[in-house]
Motif scaffolding. Structure first.
Motif, PDB file in Angstrom:
ATOM      1  N   SER A  70       0.830  -1.211   0.000  1.00  0.00           N
ATOM      2  CA  SER A  70       0.000   0.000   0.000  1.00  0.00           C
ATOM      3  C   SER A  70       0.860   1.254   0.000  1.00  0.00           C
ATOM      4  O   SER A  70       0.526   2.243  -0.653  1.00  0.00           O
ATOM      5  N   LYS A  71       1.970   1.226   0.728  1.00  0.00           N
ATOM      6  CA  LYS A  71       2.864   2.388   0.759  1.00  0.00           C
ATOM      7  C   LYS A  71       3.531   2.605  -0.591  1.00  0.00           C
ATOM      8  O   LYS A  71       3.723   3.751  -1.005  1.00  0.00           O
ATOM      9  N   VAL A  72       3.900   1.528  -1.265  1.00  0.00           N
ATOM     10  CA  VAL A  72       4.517   1.657  -2.590  1.00  0.00           C
ATOM     11  C   VAL A  72       3.533   2.324  -3.550  1.00  0.00           C
ATOM     12  O   VAL A  72       3.908   3.206  -4.317  1.00  0.00           O
ATOM     13  N   LEU A  73       2.279   1.924  -3.505  1.00  0.00           N
ATOM     14  CA  LEU A  73       1.275   2.469  -4.426  1.00  0.00           C
ATOM     15  C   LEU A  73       0.789   3.848  -4.002  1.00  0.00           C
ATOM     16  O   LEU A  73       0.481   4.667  -4.865  1.00  0.00           O
ATOM     17  N   GLY A  74       0.718   4.089  -2.717  1.00  0.00           N
ATOM     18  CA  GLY A  74       0.319   5.363  -2.134  1.00  0.00           C
ATOM     19  C   GLY A  74      -0.358   6.382  -3.025  1.00  0.00           C
ATOM     20  O   GLY A  74      -0.554   6.159  -4.198  1.00  0.00           O
ATOM     21  N   PRO A  75      -0.715   7.534  -2.469  1.00  0.00           N
ATOM     22  CA  PRO A  75      -1.314   8.596  -3.280  1.00  0.00           C
ATOM     23  C   PRO A  75      -0.310   9.085  -4.330  1.00  0.00           C
ATOM     24  O   PRO A  75       0.882   9.073  -4.042  1.00  0.00           O
ATOM     25  N   PRO A  76      -0.735   9.504  -5.489  1.00  0.00           N
ATOM     26  CA  PRO A  76      -2.117   9.642  -5.942  1.00  0.00           C
ATOM     27  C   PRO A  76      -2.721   8.356  -6.504  1.00  0.00           C
ATOM     28  O   PRO A  76      -3.899   8.327  -6.820  1.00  0.00           O
ATOM     29  N   LEU A  77      -1.933   7.294  -6.651  1.00  0.00           N
ATOM     30  CA  LEU A  77      -2.486   6.084  -7.265  1.00  0.00           C
ATOM     31  C   LEU A  77      -3.691   5.554  -6.512  1.00  0.00           C
ATOM     32  O   LEU A  77      -4.725   5.243  -7.108  1.00  0.00           O
ATOM     33  N   LEU A  78      -3.582   5.452  -5.193  1.00  0.00           N
ATOM     34  CA  LEU A  78      -4.704   4.919  -4.423  1.00  0.00           C
ATOM     35  C   LEU A  78      -5.786   5.958  -4.190  1.00  0.00           C
ATOM     36  O   LEU A  78      -6.868   5.629  -3.713  1.00  0.00           O
ATOM     37  N   THR A  79      -5.523   7.202  -4.538  1.00  0.00           N
ATOM     38  CA  THR A  79      -6.528   8.262  -4.437  1.00  0.00           C
ATOM     39  C   THR A  79      -7.434   8.254  -5.667  1.00  0.00           C
ATOM     40  O   THR A  79      -8.640   8.423  -5.552  1.00  0.00           O
ATOM     41  N   TYR A  80      -6.841   8.061  -6.832  1.00  0.00           N
ATOM     42  CA  TYR A  80      -7.583   8.140  -8.088  1.00  0.00           C
ATOM     43  C   TYR A  80      -8.089   6.795  -8.592  1.00  0.00           C
ATOM     44  O   TYR A  80      -8.741   6.728  -9.619  1.00  0.00           O
ATOM     45  N   HIS A  81      -7.754   5.720  -7.902  1.00  0.00           N
ATOM     46  CA  HIS A  81      -8.110   4.386  -8.366  1.00  0.00           C
ATOM     47  C   HIS A  81      -8.894   3.605  -7.318  1.00  0.00           C
ATOM     48  O   HIS A  81      -8.731   3.824  -6.129  1.00  0.00           O
ATOM     49  N   THR A  82      -9.676   2.678  -7.799  1.00  0.00           N
ATOM     50  CA  THR A  82     -10.221   1.632  -6.956  1.00  0.00           C
ATOM     51  C   THR A  82      -9.215   0.502  -7.030  1.00  0.00           C
ATOM     52  O   THR A  82      -8.815   0.096  -8.130  1.00  0.00           O
ATOM     53  N   ALA A  83      -8.769   0.021  -5.887  1.00  0.00           N
ATOM     54  CA  ALA A  83      -7.703  -0.976  -5.873  1.00  0.00           C
ATOM     55  C   ALA A  83      -8.165  -2.286  -5.258  1.00  0.00           C
ATOM     56  O   ALA A  83      -8.944  -2.304  -4.306  1.00  0.00           O
ATOM     57  N   LYS A  84      -7.658  -3.347  -5.830  1.00  0.00           N
ATOM     58  CA  LYS A  84      -7.815  -4.677  -5.256  1.00  0.00           C
ATOM     59  C   LYS A  84      -6.413  -5.245  -5.153  1.00  0.00           C
ATOM     60  O   LYS A  84      -5.727  -5.403  -6.169  1.00  0.00           O
ATOM     61  N   ILE A  85      -5.964  -5.492  -3.923  1.00  0.00           N
ATOM     62  CA  ILE A  85      -4.633  -6.038  -3.681  1.00  0.00           C
ATOM     63  C   ILE A  85      -4.833  -7.398  -3.037  1.00  0.00           C
ATOM     64  O   ILE A  85      -5.431  -7.489  -1.956  1.00  0.00           O
ATOM     65  N   THR A  86      -4.382  -8.429  -3.695  1.00  0.00           N
ATOM     66  CA  THR A  86      -4.658  -9.771  -3.214  1.00  0.00           C
ATOM     67  C   THR A  86      -3.408 -10.647  -3.218  1.00  0.00           C
ATOM     68  O   THR A  86      -2.616 -10.580  -4.156  1.00  0.00           O
ATOM     69  N   PRO A  87      -3.216 -11.426  -2.159  1.00  0.00           N
ATOM     70  CA  PRO A  87      -2.085 -12.349  -2.138  1.00  0.00           C
ATOM     71  C   PRO A  87      -2.401 -13.563  -3.023  1.00  0.00           C
ATOM     72  O   PRO A  87      -3.544 -14.014  -3.087  1.00  0.00           O
ATOM     73  N   VAL A  88      -1.398 -14.035  -3.721  1.00  0.00           N
ATOM     74  CA  VAL A  88      -1.548 -15.214  -4.577  1.00  0.00           C
ATOM     75  C   VAL A  88      -0.359 -16.144  -4.369  1.00  0.00           C
ATOM     76  O   VAL A  88       0.691 -15.724  -3.890  1.00  0.00           O
ATOM     77  N   ILE A  89      -0.564 -17.410  -4.719  1.00  0.00           N
ATOM     78  CA  ILE A  89       0.537 -18.365  -4.717  1.00  0.00           C
ATOM     79  C   ILE A  89       0.611 -19.018  -6.092  1.00  0.00           C
ATOM     80  O   ILE A  89      -0.375 -19.001  -6.846  1.00  0.00           O
ATOM     81  N   ARG A  90       1.762 -19.572  -6.415  1.00  0.00           N
ATOM     82  CA  ARG A  90       1.934 -20.263  -7.691  1.00  0.00           C
ATOM     83  C   ARG A  90       1.007 -21.469  -7.732  1.00  0.00           C
ATOM     84  O   ARG A  90       0.707 -22.082  -6.723  1.00  0.00           O
ATOM     85  N   MET A  91       0.525 -21.804  -8.919  1.00  0.00           N
ATOM     86  CA  MET A  91      -0.383 -22.934  -9.090  1.00  0.00           C
ATOM     87  C   MET A  91       0.249 -24.220  -8.557  1.00  0.00           C
ATOM     88  O   MET A  91      -0.428 -25.042  -7.927  1.00  0.00           O
ATOM     89  N   LYS A  92       1.539 -24.398  -8.760  1.00  0.00           N
ATOM     90  CA  LYS A  92       2.239 -25.577  -8.285  1.00  0.00           C
ATOM     91  C   LYS A  92       2.099 -25.698  -6.762  1.00  0.00           C
ATOM     92  O   LYS A  92       1.881 -26.790  -6.234  1.00  0.00           O
ATOM     93  N   GLU A  93       2.187 -24.567  -6.061  1.00  0.00           N
ATOM     94  CA  GLU A  93       2.029 -24.578  -4.603  1.00  0.00           C
ATOM     95  C   GLU A  93       0.587 -24.922  -4.225  1.00  0.00           C
ATOM     96  O   GLU A  93       0.351 -25.669  -3.261  1.00  0.00           O
TER      97      GLU A  93
END
Length: 98
Positions: A70-93
């Motif tokens: 969230s800090k990397v993306l910070g404003p203005p990106l998170l101000t002007y956008h709707t964000a979905k940040i989701t953890p993922v794992i490799r299919m193999k895992e």
């Protein structure tokens, strides 16, 4: 851990519009410094992509710290956008956990 961040904005909030020039300048600085900023926060930027027709940005990060993403993306990106940040794992895992 990997995180995929999907940011979308409306055509009215698009950085390409003249009335959003100030935000576009701020966003350009964020994009130009994103890898360095991420590294300082313990985040590795794996990839960054844009679909300009759909007003959508995609980022893939590697970190164990959700808040740092969230800090990397910070404003203005998170101000002007709707964000979905989701953890993922490799299919193999995922298959190994079945």
């Amino acid at each position: 851990m990997l995180f995929i961040a999907i940011l979308t904005h409306s055509p009215e909030n698009c950085f390409m519009r003249p009335e959003n020039a100030k935000a576009a300048k701020e966003a350009t600085e964020i994009f130009e410094n994103m890898e360095e900023t991420a590294k300082k926060l313990g985040v590795k930027l794996i990839g960054d992509y844009a679909n300009m027709n759909e007003h959508t940005l995609y980022f893939i990060f590697e970190t164990d710290n959700y808040a740092a993403v969230s800090k990397v993306l910070g404003p203005p990106l998170l101000t002007y956008h709707t964000a979905k940040i989701t953890p993922v794992i490799r299919m193999k895992e995922a298959v190994a956990r079945l």
